[in-house]
Enzyme design. Structure first.
Site: not given
Ligand code: PGA
Length: 252
Positions: A96, A94, A208, A230, A168, A9-11, A162
């Site tokens: 976010e 997600h 993470s 990340g 993150g 997931n590159w966001k 998640e």
């Molecule tokens: P992260 O993000 O690996 O940077 O914790 C995971 C995600 O939001 O899908």
């Protein structure tokens, strides 16, 4: 045996030029055929990613999709628009999107249904906040977030657990915490679908996930892959996680 999925997931990262370089780098590592490898660039980079990945098994995901087919929805993108680009997957719900953009279980389900109708495979995200975990509400939250998923097609569904406190933050669920949550989610999916369908569904861990913890997390029986933020932005770390998933597929 469930085939592992490793999805990046590159966001809101990677321009067209950066996307081209990253996808080329990833394909040069020759990802193992035993793993479904997927990347989710921002909308604007999807055509470039599709061009570089053409003819390869690399899957392409969008990070969101609207529930209507077209109309006055400024800033939104329909499933058909994604399919036209060669996109096969979409991340829905997600955390976010939930915390920053007002996504609810209801809107996430609507998006997922529209995506599946257009032939996309949905990566449906769920997970508890730190406050909910500390209040012993993890199972209640996961249960309500999976409630109603029964209207989806389990053959085009992947669930991503998640924990919000691990996204993150550098904090990761322990393999025991992840396995406990994944087994619980699978029991919820048994109710939503059937025991056979739930047994076949892939449940990914996200939060993470990185090369140093991928092996132990992916070794757990109900952890069928990962949704990676990340660590998916770097070819070396993402391909190390893919190799850990290939080890799982090989029973190593
Ligand atoms: P992260 O993000 O690996 O940077 O914790 C995971 C995600 O939001 O899908």
């Amino acid at each position: 045996m469930r085939r592992p999925v490793i999805a990046g997931n590159w966001k809101m990262h990677n321009t067209v030029a950066e996307t081209t370089a990253l996808v080329e780098g990833l394909l040069a590592t020759r990802p193992p055929a035993s793993v479904d490898v997927v990347v989710a660039p921002p909308f604007t980079s999807l055509p470039a990613a599709a061009m570089v990945a053409a003819g390869s098994p690399l899957g392409l995901a969008a990070q969101n999709v609207h529930w209507e087919t077209h109309g006055a929805f400024t800033g939104e993108v329909s499933a058909a628009m994604l399919v036209e680009l060669g996109v096969g997957w979409v991340i829905v719900g997600h955390s976010e999107r939930r915390t920053l953009f007002g996504e609810t279980d209801r809107t996430a389900r609507d998006r997922a249904r529209a995506a599946q109708r257009a032939g996309l495979t949905v990566i449906y995200c769920i997970g508890e906040t730190l406050a909910e975990r500390e209040a012993d509400r993890t199972f209640a939250v996961l249960s309500s977030q999976t409630d109603g998923l029964g209207s989806l097609d389990p053959d085009r569904l992947v669930v991503a657990y998640e924990p919000v406190w691990a996204i993150g933050t550098g904090r990761t669920a322990s393999p025991e915490q992840a396995q406990e949550a994944h087994a619980f989610v699978r029991s919820c999916l048994e109710r939503a679908f059937s025991p056979a369908a739930a047994a076949a569904l892939r449940i990914l861990y996200g939060g993470s996930l990185k090369p140093s913890n991928a092996h132990e997390l992916l070794a757990r029986p109900d952890v069928d892959g990962g949704l990676i933020g990340g660590a998916s932005l770097d070819v070396d770390s993402f391909s190390a996680i893919i190799r850990a998933a290939a080890d799982r597929a090989a029973g190593v």
